[in-house]
Design a protein around this motif. Sequence first.
Motif, PDB file in Angstrom:
ATOM      1  N   ASN A 199     -31.846  28.346  -6.293  1.00 38.73           N
ATOM      2  CA  ASN A 199     -32.395  27.153  -5.649  1.00 38.73           C
ATOM      3  C   ASN A 199     -33.568  26.571  -6.441  1.00 38.73           C
ATOM      4  O   ASN A 199     -33.741  25.354  -6.499  1.00 38.73           O
ATOM      5  N   THR A 200     -34.348  27.459  -7.046  1.00 38.54           N
ATOM      6  CA  THR A 200     -35.476  26.981  -7.863  1.00 38.54           C
ATOM      7  C   THR A 200     -34.952  26.116  -9.008  1.00 38.54           C
ATOM      8  O   THR A 200     -35.387  24.982  -9.203  1.00 38.54           O
ATOM      9  N   LEU A 201     -33.984  26.662  -9.730  1.00 35.43           N
ATOM     10  CA  LEU A 201     -33.460  25.933 -10.891  1.00 35.43           C
ATOM     11  C   LEU A 201     -32.679  24.687 -10.472  1.00 35.43           C
ATOM     12  O   LEU A 201     -32.641  23.692 -11.200  1.00 35.43           O
ATOM     13  N   GLY A 202     -32.089  24.767  -9.278  1.00 33.42           N
ATOM     14  CA  GLY A 202     -31.312  23.634  -8.757  1.00 33.42           C
ATOM     15  C   GLY A 202     -32.156  22.379  -8.562  1.00 33.42           C
ATOM     16  O   GLY A 202     -31.622  21.269  -8.510  1.00 33.42           O
ATOM     17  N   HIS A 203     -33.490  22.556  -8.473  1.00 33.07           N
ATOM     18  CA  HIS A 203     -34.355  21.376  -8.370  1.00 33.07           C
ATOM     19  C   HIS A 203     -34.518  20.677  -9.715  1.00 33.07           C
ATOM     20  O   HIS A 203     -34.918  19.521  -9.779  1.00 33.07           O
ATOM     21  N   TRP A 204     -34.234  21.401 -10.782  1.00 37.12           N
ATOM     22  CA  TRP A 204     -34.480  20.838 -12.126  1.00 37.12           C
ATOM     23  C   TRP A 204     -33.203  20.496 -12.890  1.00 37.12           C
ATOM     24  O   TRP A 204     -33.214  19.615 -13.743  1.00 37.12           O
ATOM     25  N   LEU A 205     -32.134  21.250 -12.607  1.00 41.74           N
ATOM     26  CA  LEU A 205     -30.917  21.101 -13.412  1.00 41.74           C
ATOM     27  C   LEU A 205     -29.681  21.063 -12.517  1.00 41.74           C
ATOM     28  O   LEU A 205     -29.697  21.610 -11.410  1.00 41.74           O
ATOM     29  N   PRO A 206     -28.570  20.450 -12.990  1.00 39.81           N
ATOM     30  CA  PRO A 206     -27.339  20.457 -12.202  1.00 39.81           C
ATOM     31  C   PRO A 206     -26.880  21.902 -11.930  1.00 39.81           C
ATOM     32  O   PRO A 206     -26.975  22.767 -12.804  1.00 39.81           O
ATOM     33  N   LYS A 207     -26.359  22.114 -10.717  1.00 37.66           N
ATOM     34  CA  LYS A 207     -25.981  23.464 -10.269  1.00 37.66           C
ATOM     35  C   LYS A 207     -24.992  24.143 -11.231  1.00 37.66           C
ATOM     36  O   LYS A 207     -25.132  25.312 -11.581  1.00 37.66           O
ATOM     37  N   ARG A 208     -23.987  23.363 -11.678  1.00 38.46           N
ATOM     38  CA  ARG A 208     -22.958  23.963 -12.544  1.00 38.46           C
ATOM     39  C   ARG A 208     -23.559  24.440 -13.867  1.00 38.46           C
ATOM     40  O   ARG A 208     -23.143  25.446 -14.430  1.00 38.46           O
ATOM     41  N   LEU A 209     -24.551  23.716 -14.350  1.00 43.21           N
ATOM     42  CA  LEU A 209     -25.202  24.113 -15.600  1.00 43.21           C
ATOM     43  C   LEU A 209     -26.017  25.394 -15.389  1.00 43.21           C
ATOM     44  O   LEU A 209     -25.951  26.327 -16.193  1.00 43.21           O
ATOM     45  N   VAL A 210     -26.717  25.444 -14.264  1.00 40.99           N
ATOM     46  CA  VAL A 210     -27.513  26.639 -13.928  1.00 40.99           C
ATOM     47  C   VAL A 210     -26.596  27.860 -13.888  1.00 40.99           C
ATOM     48  O   VAL A 210     -26.901  28.917 -14.451  1.00 40.99           O
ATOM     49  N   GLU A 211     -25.429  27.702 -13.242  1.00 42.39           N
ATOM     50  CA  GLU A 211     -24.525  28.849 -13.087  1.00 42.39           C
ATOM     51  C   GLU A 211     -23.887  29.280 -14.407  1.00 42.39           C
ATOM     52  O   GLU A 211     -23.546  30.445 -14.588  1.00 42.39           O
ATOM     53  N   ALA A 212     -23.730  28.325 -15.321  1.00 43.44           N
ATOM     54  CA  ALA A 212     -23.160  28.687 -16.631  1.00 43.44           C
ATOM     55  C   ALA A 212     -24.209  29.380 -17.502  1.00 43.44           C
ATOM     56  O   ALA A 212     -23.880  30.245 -18.314  1.00 43.44           O
ATOM     57  N   LEU A 213     -25.473  28.997 -17.319  1.00 44.09           N
ATOM     58  CA  LEU A 213     -26.507  29.511 -18.217  1.00 44.09           C
ATOM     59  C   LEU A 213     -27.055  30.872 -17.809  1.00 44.09           C
ATOM     60  O   LEU A 213     -27.460  31.663 -18.649  1.00 44.09           O
ATOM     61  N   PHE A 214     -27.097  31.129 -16.472  1.00 46.30           N
ATOM     62  CA  PHE A 214     -27.777  32.346 -16.007  1.00 46.30           C
ATOM     63  C   PHE A 214     -26.824  33.267 -15.248  1.00 46.30           C
ATOM     64  O   PHE A 214     -25.892  32.808 -14.591  1.00 46.30           O
ATOM     65  N   ASP A 215     -27.157  34.545 -15.327  1.00 52.22           N
ATOM     66  CA  ASP A 215     -26.381  35.603 -14.716  1.00 52.22           C
ATOM     67  C   ASP A 215     -26.405  35.472 -13.180  1.00 52.22           C
ATOM     68  O   ASP A 215     -27.457  35.202 -12.590  1.00 52.22           O
ATOM     69  N   GLU A 216     -25.247  35.666 -12.565  1.00 52.25           N
ATOM     70  CA  GLU A 216     -25.081  35.523 -11.100  1.00 52.25           C
ATOM     71  C   GLU A 216     -26.108  36.380 -10.337  1.00 52.25           C
ATOM     72  O   GLU A 216     -26.779  35.894  -9.419  1.00 52.25           O
ATOM     73  N   ALA A 217     -26.240  37.646 -10.761  1.00 49.12           N
ATOM     74  CA  ALA A 217     -27.139  38.565 -10.050  1.00 49.12           C
ATOM     75  C   ALA A 217     -28.591  38.087 -10.139  1.00 49.12           C
ATOM     76  O   ALA A 217     -29.341  38.154  -9.163  1.00 49.12           O
ATOM     77  N   LEU A 218     -28.949  37.570 -11.313  1.00 44.97           N
ATOM     78  CA  LEU A 218     -30.322  37.073 -11.511  1.00 44.97           C
ATOM     79  C   LEU A 218     -30.575  35.861 -10.603  1.00 44.97           C
ATOM     80  O   LEU A 218     -31.630  35.744  -9.966  1.00 44.97           O
ATOM     81  N   LEU A 219     -29.587  34.985 -10.529  1.00 43.65           N
ATOM     82  CA  LEU A 219     -29.745  33.752  -9.735  1.00 43.65           C
ATOM     83  C   LEU A 219     -29.947  34.058  -8.250  1.00 43.65           C
ATOM     84  O   LEU A 219     -30.600  33.289  -7.536  1.00 43.65           O
ATOM     85  N   ASN A 220     -29.385  35.192  -7.792  1.00 37.87           N
ATOM     86  CA  ASN A 220     -29.475  35.521  -6.361  1.00 37.87           C
ATOM     87  C   ASN A 220     -30.802  36.189  -5.977  1.00 37.87           C
ATOM     88  O   ASN A 220     -31.077  36.373  -4.797  1.00 37.87           O
TER      89      ASN A 220
END
Length: 394
Positions: A282-303
């Motif tokens: 959610n933090t990164l979602g304020h700055w970048l498109p969600k799909r890009l965030v999910e491609a760039l960072f590990d799922e476990a880290l994002l959670n």
Amino acid sequence: MKHHDVIIIGAGAAGLMCAATAGYRGRDVLVLDAAKQAGKKILISGGGRCNFTNQKVEPNNFICGNGHFVKSALARYRSSDFIDLVERHGIEYHERDHGQLFCNDSAKEIVTMLLTECEWAGAKVKLRTEIGKITQADSGKFEIATDKDVYSCDSLVVATGGLSMPKLGASPLGYHLAEQFGLKVLPTYAGLVPFTWQPEQKLKFEPLSGIAVPSTITAKDGTQFSEALLFTHRGLSGPAILQISNFWKPGETIKINLLPGIDARAAIELVLANHPKQNLRNTLGHWLPKRLVEALFDEALLNRAMNQLVHKELEQLAVDLESWEIMMNGTEGYRTAEVTLGGLDTDELSSKTMETKSVPGLFFIGEVMDVSGWLGGFNFQWAWSSGVAAGQAV
Ligand code: FDA
């Protein structure tokens, strides 16, 4: 054999400008071109609206082995001179970001303007003409065999452009002619061109096709551009990538700042202080498109919640956002490149007249030489300025 004072090979931007300039000086000018249509690249340029020049043209907007070479021609025929010409022909235009000027209606207007100028100046344009052998007689006159006639001339101007977009008629004739006359040709590369993915990157990033984000991109030599970055099926594109491709060499990485204008560390600290339990996604979602965030960072880290990330992870996050270093596979090459880097070494030319130093009467103008501009109307300005410089001297 039909004789003309001046023969110009190439009815593109530089060739037509040179023809009109020389014609107005009373020279008998013939332009020869293999294409069915004059100014084909002008017609498709700028998405059909032709980014014909830039409000602010400086020598450092150009890449050339000799940084001083472009100064004289650019100073003697400025972007304001071309804008005056466009206005005299009643062509309406508008300014976009970074001083780029485009036709309001169509790039066709620029071609019509140049052909009208040639007509008024008495310069003839002959299309659908295949160029054969070119020789220089002892008298110094040039002889040009074509599939139609044989011509001779006192001044020969090579305005055949670069190698980009072969389907539009680009050919290496200019380089071959230079070599035939003993002139040095520097290696050529595709410029202003999209990058392609490595196979494993393609799997990961292809689904992002169509996403555009603001960015600052830095090449290995430190050159930086802040413009949009576009993900495509094949790789990375958008103005920032096209600009940086002029400064990139095979095997080099590029650095991408995905948060230009934001201090990533300070922004992360702020979220940590105000929303410690918010997860990274959610933090990164304020700055970048969600799909890009999910491609760039590990799922476990994002959670994980922001306050569950240790200092080292937060630091790495800032690095990934501010200087994502990526090794692309290569470029799309001449097929889609807007320009060709390299070409005839400018040391062979007079910067005032574009005449070769070792072969009197032989001139080169436009993209065929080792001068390439940034994205933004600079390449056409070089065609106009170098075309006028030669047109005043032939
Ligand atoms: P140009 O390529 O215009 O002309 C060369 C001519 O020589 C052509 O008419 C060709 O047919 C002829 N020729 C070549 N080989 C021949 C042969 N063997 N026999 C006979 N004739 C031959 N720049 C810019 O400033 N603003 C913009 O908006 C764009 N947009 C853009 C879009 C795209 C898709 C491309 C590919 C390029 C651009 N450019 C651009 C770059 C710009 O088009 C380019 O730098 C200039 O057209 C160069 O002008 P020249 O006259 O040197 O070559």
